[in-house]
Structure formats: C-alpha cells, structure tokens
Design a protein around this motif. Structure first.
Motif, PDB file in Angstrom:
ATOM      1  N   GLY A  55       0.802  -1.221   0.000  1.00 34.86           N
ATOM      2  CA  GLY A  55       0.000   0.000   0.000  1.00 34.86           C
ATOM      3  C   GLY A  55       0.829   1.262   0.000  1.00 34.86           C
ATOM      4  O   GLY A  55       0.382   2.294   0.492  1.00 34.86           O
ATOM      5  N   GLU A  56       2.046   1.194  -0.502  1.00 35.44           N
ATOM      6  CA  GLU A  56       2.886   2.412  -0.543  1.00 35.44           C
ATOM      7  C   GLU A  56       3.759   2.392  -1.792  1.00 35.44           C
ATOM      8  O   GLU A  56       3.901   1.348  -2.449  1.00 35.44           O
ATOM      9  CB  GLU A  56       3.780   2.471   0.699  1.00 35.44           C
ATOM     10  CG  GLU A  56       4.678   1.252   0.812  1.00 35.44           C
ATOM     11  CD  GLU A  56       5.562   1.261   2.061  1.00 35.44           C
ATOM     12  OE1 GLU A  56       6.692   0.730   1.985  1.00 35.44           O
ATOM     13  OE2 GLU A  56       5.120   1.795   3.086  1.00 35.44           O
ATOM     14  N   GLU A  57       4.341   3.542  -2.106  1.00 35.45           N
ATOM     15  CA  GLU A  57       5.234   3.627  -3.265  1.00 35.45           C
ATOM     16  C   GLU A  57       6.552   2.920  -2.951  1.00 35.45           C
ATOM     17  O   GLU A  57       7.079   3.066  -1.836  1.00 35.45           O
ATOM     18  CB  GLU A  57       5.536   5.096  -3.591  1.00 35.45           C
ATOM     19  CG  GLU A  57       4.413   5.826  -4.285  1.00 35.45           C
ATOM     20  CD  GLU A  57       3.975   5.149  -5.577  1.00 35.45           C
ATOM     21  OE1 GLU A  57       4.849   4.831  -6.413  1.00 35.45           O
ATOM     22  OE2 GLU A  57       2.762   4.913  -5.734  1.00 35.45           O
ATOM     23  N   PRO A  58       7.104   2.166  -3.861  1.00 35.70           N
ATOM     24  CA  PRO A  58       8.399   1.518  -3.589  1.00 35.70           C
ATOM     25  C   PRO A  58       9.545   2.536  -3.670  1.00 35.70           C
ATOM     26  O   PRO A  58       9.504   3.428  -4.522  1.00 35.70           O
ATOM     27  CB  PRO A  58       8.523   0.496  -4.724  1.00 35.70           C
ATOM     28  CG  PRO A  58       7.689   1.048  -5.827  1.00 35.70           C
ATOM     29  CD  PRO A  58       6.583   1.835  -5.190  1.00 35.70           C
ATOM     30  N   PRO A  59      10.543   2.412  -2.796  1.00 34.70           N
ATOM     31  CA  PRO A  59      11.717   3.282  -2.916  1.00 34.70           C
ATOM     32  C   PRO A  59      12.597   2.793  -4.073  1.00 34.70           C
ATOM     33  O   PRO A  59      13.406   1.877  -3.918  1.00 34.70           O
ATOM     34  CB  PRO A  59      12.425   3.105  -1.563  1.00 34.70           C
ATOM     35  CG  PRO A  59      11.977   1.771  -1.072  1.00 34.70           C
ATOM     36  CD  PRO A  59      10.649   1.466  -1.679  1.00 34.70           C
ATOM     37  N   MET A  60      12.413   3.370  -5.220  1.00 36.28           N
ATOM     38  CA  MET A  60      12.997   2.791  -6.421  1.00 36.28           C
ATOM     39  C   MET A  60      13.590   3.868  -7.326  1.00 36.28           C
ATOM     40  O   MET A  60      12.976   4.916  -7.524  1.00 36.28           O
ATOM     41  CB  MET A  60      11.865   2.073  -7.161  1.00 36.28           C
ATOM     42  CG  MET A  60      12.272   0.916  -7.982  1.00 36.28           C
ATOM     43  SD  MET A  60      10.824  -0.118  -8.311  1.00 36.28           S
ATOM     44  CE  MET A  60      10.191   0.634  -9.759  1.00 36.28           C
ATOM     45  N   ALA A  61      14.784   3.616  -7.842  1.00 37.07           N
ATOM     46  CA  ALA A  61      15.378   4.500  -8.851  1.00 37.07           C
ATOM     47  C   ALA A  61      15.251   3.780 -10.181  1.00 37.07           C
ATOM     48  O   ALA A  61      15.891   2.753 -10.399  1.00 37.07           O
ATOM     49  CB  ALA A  61      16.844   4.768  -8.519  1.00 37.07           C
ATOM     50  N   ALA A  62      14.390   4.311 -11.063  1.00 40.57           N
ATOM     51  CA  ALA A  62      14.101   3.571 -12.299  1.00 40.57           C
ATOM     52  C   ALA A  62      14.022   4.509 -13.509  1.00 40.57           C
ATOM     53  O   ALA A  62      13.002   4.540 -14.204  1.00 40.57           O
ATOM     54  CB  ALA A  62      12.797   2.787 -12.130  1.00 40.57           C
ATOM     55  N   PRO A  63      15.069   5.268 -13.773  1.00 47.56           N
ATOM     56  CA  PRO A  63      14.984   6.158 -14.946  1.00 47.56           C
ATOM     57  C   PRO A  63      15.049   5.359 -16.254  1.00 47.56           C
ATOM     58  O   PRO A  63      15.562   4.236 -16.277  1.00 47.56           O
ATOM     59  CB  PRO A  63      16.240   7.032 -14.800  1.00 47.56           C
ATOM     60  CG  PRO A  63      17.203   6.182 -14.055  1.00 47.56           C
ATOM     61  CD  PRO A  63      16.389   5.305 -13.133  1.00 47.56           C
ATOM     62  N   ALA A  64      14.502   5.962 -17.299  1.00 47.98           N
ATOM     63  CA  ALA A  64      14.580   5.324 -18.618  1.00 47.98           C
ATOM     64  C   ALA A  64      16.021   5.398 -19.120  1.00 47.98           C
ATOM     65  O   ALA A  64      16.693   6.410 -18.950  1.00 47.98           O
ATOM     66  CB  ALA A  64      13.653   6.035 -19.592  1.00 47.98           C
TER      67      ALA A  64
END
Ligand code: SF4
Length: 308
Positions: A103-112
C-alpha cells in the motif's frame, strides 16, 4: 544503506559498470544482487511471461523487501539496439505489485535508459545516481567517505577452463547463461562430461553485432539487442572459433528466441553442419532429468562426430 540491484541485469556491460559507479558514488551503501530468501510469485498475475522475466520481477520484489532502495533502470535501448519490451515494463510491474502488497510507493530509482554511445552511458549513470540520491538514505550513503570507482575489469577473453578439453559453446541471453535457476545446470552437466564451457561473456558486443550484421538479412533485420548478441555468438562459435558443439538455451514464450531459433537452424543447415547444434527450451517447470538426458544425448553426438 542497502541498495538492491537485480543480478539478472548484470549480464549487460552497462549494468555492470553502473554497479561500479554506484559503489563509488554511494560509499556508505552496500549493493545486494539477490534476495536472501527465495523470491515468491507476486500477487498480480505474471501472465504468460517468459521465465527469465518472472525471475526478474520476483528478484526485484525480494530485493525491495530486504533493501532500503532498489535500482531498476528501465532499459529501453543498450549498445544502440532495442531491448525486449519486457524490460520497458519491468519497473511498472514491480511497482504495481509492491503497492498491492504494501500500500505504498516503492523506494525505487528507475529512470529510462537509452544508450547508443559513451555519452548516453554517462548520462544514464547520472540519471540513476540522481534518482537514488533523492530516496531516503541516499544523501547519507553519498556523504560517507568518498572513493574512486574500482577499476573496470576490462574485457576478459571468453573463460578458458582447460585448453586441452574440447569446448561446448553455450549461447543465449546473458541472464539465462549466468543464472543457475534459468540455465538449469547445463554448464555443470557439460563440464562433468569432460568438456569445457565457452560462452559469449567477455566477447565485446560490437564484435558480435558485426558478425550478426553479415547475416541478418537471412530472415529480416534483427533489431532486438538480445537477438543480435545470440546471432553474433552463434557465428563466432561456428565460424570464427568453432566449438565441438553448440547449445542454444532459449526461454519458453520468448518471441525473440522463437524467431532466432529458426534463423539459427537455417544457418546451421546451410553453413555450420560440422558443429553439432541443439536448442534447449528452459522454463520454470523444466525438470532437471529432462535437461540431463538431452545434454547427455547431445554430447554423445558430439563424441560421435569427433570419432567419425
Ligand atoms: S528477450 Fe525473451 S527471454 Fe528475455 S525478457 Fe524478453 S521475452 Fe523474456
């Protein structure tokens, strides 16, 4: 700070270099490549995805659970060639599942990421570092004692185990060749039978791409990076440095492999008959005994060819 970076992505040289850059930019961080606990199937359906993709989703979710942040670049294009569309959607599938679970946003670095040359590669490293810096703990990990990037390992020649033994070449997507759950122990089966294993690991992509370019009119121009890598590797191990036999490991339900297996079979028939060739389909449900029987029978053929 613990940063997850799924090991399946590290078959790509750009991702290996990214790992070094992260170590240098965030000296207070520890990079984890695989979750300690076996990753489980996610709550949202994986549909009819190939097994390598399912593994990537599960590894990413497992790493998210055990890390402070996940690095999951959205790989659109590497070495100037398109990645399979699955890589485009990977961060979205992982984020959707994480939201469903927690139920929360993942702590993620996901640039294109779209890389055709060195300048693109640098820009993409910077984009990942920028996103990671914004996540909780990023600043702290960065502020720890700075260190220069450890030296790049360079381009290693294909692993030579024992030059006197005959070589069996394994060709396939890098994550299949480097992940035991995906290659189903084929390298060990080959070694135990007294052969050595050679793979395209360490061969520069541009060399494989050049070899692919000479032949890719065969069916159509293959624009997927993975197809170019496998076609180039096939030509390398049948024409440039012929192996005693070649096994092409393909993933069930992979569109790229479905096209390429036809192309390689045709090429083999026309140009490379002297190198025994086998296609082995791997999937989540593939049984070890089935793989062992196929490999054993193939190596008998290789032996027969040598003694004929
Ligand atoms: S290239 Fe094939 S094996 Fe790789 S992720 Fe795409 S569909 Fe799966």
């Amino acid at each position: 700070m613990i940063v997850g970076l799924p090991g399946e992505l590290l078959g790509f040289p750009w991702a290996r270099e990214l790992e070094r850059r992260l170590e240098a930019a965030f000296p207070g961080a520890r990079i984890r490549r695989a979750p300690a606990r076996a990753p489980a199937a996610p709550p949202l359906s994986e549909g009819d995805a190939c097994y390598p993709y399912k593994r990537m989703i599960r590894s990413a979710l497992g790493l998210l659970a055990e890390s402070d942040a996940l690095v999951l670049p959205r790989l659109l294009r590497l070495d100037g060639h398109l990645m399979c569309p699955n890589f485009r959607a990977l961060p979205d599938i992982v984020a959707l599942n994480w939201r469903r679970l927690h139920g929360e946003e993942p702590p993620m670095a996901a640039p294109a990421v779209e890389v055709a040359d060195g300048r693109d590669a640098e820009a993409a490293f910077e984009a990942v570092i920028r996103e990671l810096r914004r996540l909780p703990g990023g600043r702290r990990a960065e502020a720890a004692r700075a260190q220069p990037p450890r030296p790049a390992p360079g381009t290693a020649p294909p692993r030579a185990e024992d030059g006197r033994r005959r070589a069996i070449a394994l060709v396939g997507h890098p994550y299949i060749l480097s992940t035991p759950a995906l290659h189903k122990g084929v390298p060990d089966l080959v070694r135990r039978a007294g052969f050595r294993v050679v793979t395209p690991e360490g061969l520069p992509f541009r060399t494989l791409d050049r070899l692919a370019r000479d032949r890719d009119y065969y069916a159509k121009v293959l624009y997927w990076r993975g197809a170019r890598e496998c076609l180039g590797a096939f030509r390398h191990f049948t024409e440039v440095r012929p192996a005693a036999g070649l096994i092409y490991l393909i993933a069930f339900n992979c569109g790229v492999d479905a096209l390429l297996r036809l192309e390689l079979a045709a090429l083999h028939k026309d140009l490379a008959r002297r190198v025994p060739f086998m296609v082995l389909v791997v999937d989540e449900h593939t049984q070890h005994e089935h793989v062992a029987t196929r490999v054993e029978a193939f190596l008998d053929i290789v032996d027969g060819t040598a003694h004929a």
